[in-house]
Scaffold this motif. Structure first.
Motif, PDB file in Angstrom:
ATOM      1  N   UNK A 280       0.859  -1.186   0.000  1.00  0.00           N
ATOM      2  CA  UNK A 280       0.000   0.000   0.000  1.00  0.00           C
ATOM      3  C   UNK A 280       0.893   1.233   0.000  1.00  0.00           C
ATOM      4  N   UNK A 281       0.721   2.094  -0.996  1.00  0.00           N
ATOM      5  CA  UNK A 281       1.431   3.373  -0.973  1.00  0.00           C
ATOM      6  C   UNK A 281       0.716   4.244   0.054  1.00  0.00           C
ATOM      7  N   UNK A 282       1.408   4.561   1.147  1.00  0.00           N
ATOM      8  CA  UNK A 282       0.775   5.354   2.209  1.00  0.00           C
ATOM      9  C   UNK A 282       0.960   6.841   1.985  1.00  0.00           C
ATOM     10  N   UNK A 283       1.801   7.206   1.047  1.00  0.00           N
ATOM     11  CA  UNK A 283       1.905   8.619   0.740  1.00  0.00           C
ATOM     12  C   UNK A 283       3.177   8.990   0.023  1.00  0.00           C
ATOM     13  N   UNK A 284       3.159  10.236  -0.410  1.00  0.00           N
ATOM     14  CA  UNK A 284       4.296  10.859  -1.061  1.00  0.00           C
ATOM     15  C   UNK A 284       4.734  11.993  -0.145  1.00  0.00           C
ATOM     16  N   UNK A 285       5.943  11.910   0.375  1.00  0.00           N
ATOM     17  CA  UNK A 285       6.467  12.948   1.253  1.00  0.00           C
ATOM     18  C   UNK A 285       7.294  13.904   0.404  1.00  0.00           C
ATOM     19  N   UNK A 286       6.698  15.053   0.113  1.00  0.00           N
ATOM     20  CA  UNK A 286       7.373  16.093  -0.658  1.00  0.00           C
ATOM     21  C   UNK A 286       8.312  16.823   0.290  1.00  0.00           C
ATOM     22  N   UNK A 287       9.595  16.936  -0.093  1.00  0.00           N
ATOM     23  CA  UNK A 287      10.592  17.554   0.773  1.00  0.00           C
ATOM     24  C   UNK A 287      11.387  18.625   0.046  1.00  0.00           C
ATOM     25  N   UNK A 288      11.809  19.619   0.804  1.00  0.00           N
ATOM     26  CA  UNK A 288      12.662  20.668   0.272  1.00  0.00           C
ATOM     27  C   UNK A 288      12.837  21.756   1.317  1.00  0.00           C
ATOM     28  N   UNK A 289      13.235  22.908   0.844  1.00  0.00           N
ATOM     29  CA  UNK A 289      13.420  24.072   1.707  1.00  0.00           C
ATOM     30  C   UNK A 289      12.141  24.901   1.645  1.00  0.00           C
ATOM     31  N   UNK A 290      11.529  25.182   2.793  1.00  0.00           N
ATOM     32  CA  UNK A 290      10.274  25.941   2.779  1.00  0.00           C
ATOM     33  C   UNK A 290      10.487  27.348   2.232  1.00  0.00           C
ATOM     34  N   UNK A 291       9.536  27.799   1.416  1.00  0.00           N
ATOM     35  CA  UNK A 291       9.614  29.120   0.805  1.00  0.00           C
ATOM     36  C   UNK A 291       8.764  30.153   1.526  1.00  0.00           C
ATOM     37  N   UNK A 292       7.876  29.707   2.358  1.00  0.00           N
ATOM     38  CA  UNK A 292       7.024  30.605   3.137  1.00  0.00           C
ATOM     39  C   UNK A 292       7.177  30.270   4.602  1.00  0.00           C
ATOM     40  N   UNK A 293       7.043  31.278   5.437  1.00  0.00           N
ATOM     41  CA  UNK A 293       7.061  31.045   6.881  1.00  0.00           C
ATOM     42  C   UNK A 293       5.837  30.207   7.235  1.00  0.00           C
ATOM     43  N   UNK A 294       6.024  29.223   8.085  1.00  0.00           N
ATOM     44  CA  UNK A 294       4.921  28.352   8.487  1.00  0.00           C
ATOM     45  C   UNK A 294       3.792  29.171   9.087  1.00  0.00           C
ATOM     46  N   UNK A 295       2.573  28.778   8.743  1.00  0.00           N
ATOM     47  CA  UNK A 295       1.422  29.488   9.300  1.00  0.00           C
ATOM     48  C   UNK A 295       1.372  29.290  10.808  1.00  0.00           C
ATOM     49  N   UNK A 296       0.703  30.181  11.447  1.00  0.00           N
ATOM     50  CA  UNK A 296       0.574  30.091  12.906  1.00  0.00           C
ATOM     51  C   UNK A 296      -0.856  29.703  13.249  1.00  0.00           C
ATOM     52  N   UNK A 297      -1.321  28.648  12.622  1.00  0.00           N
ATOM     53  CA  UNK A 297      -2.655  28.152  12.892  1.00  0.00           C
ATOM     54  C   UNK A 297      -2.791  27.881  14.386  1.00  0.00           C
ATOM     55  N   UNK A 298      -3.874  28.357  14.943  1.00  0.00           N
ATOM     56  CA  UNK A 298      -4.100  28.162  16.367  1.00  0.00           C
ATOM     57  C   UNK A 298      -4.611  26.751  16.601  1.00  0.00           C
ATOM     58  N   UNK A 299      -3.870  26.011  17.374  1.00  0.00           N
ATOM     59  CA  UNK A 299      -4.260  24.652  17.751  1.00  0.00           C
ATOM     60  C   UNK A 299      -4.867  24.747  19.145  1.00  0.00           C
ATOM     61  N   UNK A 300      -6.040  24.141  19.340  1.00  0.00           N
ATOM     62  CA  UNK A 300      -6.658  24.229  20.664  1.00  0.00           C
ATOM     63  C   UNK A 300      -5.725  23.707  21.761  1.00  0.00           C
ATOM     64  N   UNK A 301      -5.578  24.488  22.809  1.00  0.00           N
ATOM     65  CA  UNK A 301      -4.754  24.086  23.953  1.00  0.00           C
ATOM     66  C   UNK A 301      -5.524  23.085  24.805  1.00  0.00           C
ATOM     67  N   UNK A 302      -6.837  23.251  24.848  1.00  0.00           N
ATOM     68  CA  UNK A 302      -7.673  22.368  25.650  1.00  0.00           C
ATOM     69  C   UNK A 302      -7.956  21.087  24.863  1.00  0.00           C
TER      70      UNK A 302
END
Length: 183
Positions: A153-175
């Motif tokens: 089973x192909x479980x996925x394709x992991x695309x890798x490289x140097x990020x071109x944008x700063x990672x988003x700061x999505x708010x993850x629930x603390x609770x």
């Protein structure tokens, strides 16, 4: 980078450019994948690195498959461009083995854990990536190109490289209460 900080703040990056991991960095990523939980020590995974001319061959493969399936022009173009979104793709395959103790689903989960470990190892070394799945993981032409056995089973394709944008700061629930219960 502190391991807990890495785990608590992980974000995928979809805009990736060269350089991609290579040498010791790439070996660290592979070794991290091989440390995934592995009931029965079956090592139920294979990693196929796609880079350089391999990205072009993968692009041609997806284009051909999309045309063969009668997809519209927009879908064909999307399939053609998909492998070119990063300088490196690692295809992770759950190479499932017959086992009285370890069912196939558990071997697939183990390979999925390998993907997560590999992405975290990339991030720890200054790279990033995104785990992509979709219909191509089950497509007969793709499975054949990656030499998948019937139970693989192909479980996925992991695309890798140097990020071109700063990672988003999505708010993850603390609770975590909505996700946790006690037995």
């Amino acid at each position: 980078m502190d391991a807990l900080d890495l785990l608590l703040n992980r974000r995928s990056a979809s805009r990736l450019a060269a350089p991609a991991p290579s040498g010791e960095s790439l070996q660290n990523i592979i070794r991290a994948g091989m440390r995934a939980p592995d009931h029965g020590a079956l090592q139920p995974w294979r990693f196929v690195i796609v880079e350089n001319d391999g990205l072009i061959r993968f692009s041609h493969l997806l284009k051909s498959a999309a045309e063969h399936d009668g997809m519209d022009e927009k879908a064909i173009e999307k399939a053609t461009q998909a492998p070119l979104r990063a300088p490196q793709i690692i295809t992770i395959i759950a190479h499932c083995k017959e086992s009285a103790k370890v069912p196939q689903w558990e071997q697939v989960v183990s390979a999925g854990c390998a993907v997560q470990a590999m992405q975290m190892a990339a991030l720890a070394q200054g790279f990033n990536g995104i785990w992509r799945t979709g219909a191509w993981t089950d497509h007969p032409a793709v499975r054949q190109a990656f030499a998948c056995a019937e139970t693989d089973k192909i479980v996925g394709f992991l695309y890798l490289g140097t990020p071109q944008l700063k990672a988003s700061t999505q708010v993850i629930p603390v609770d975590s209460a909505a996700f946790v219960s006690y037995f």
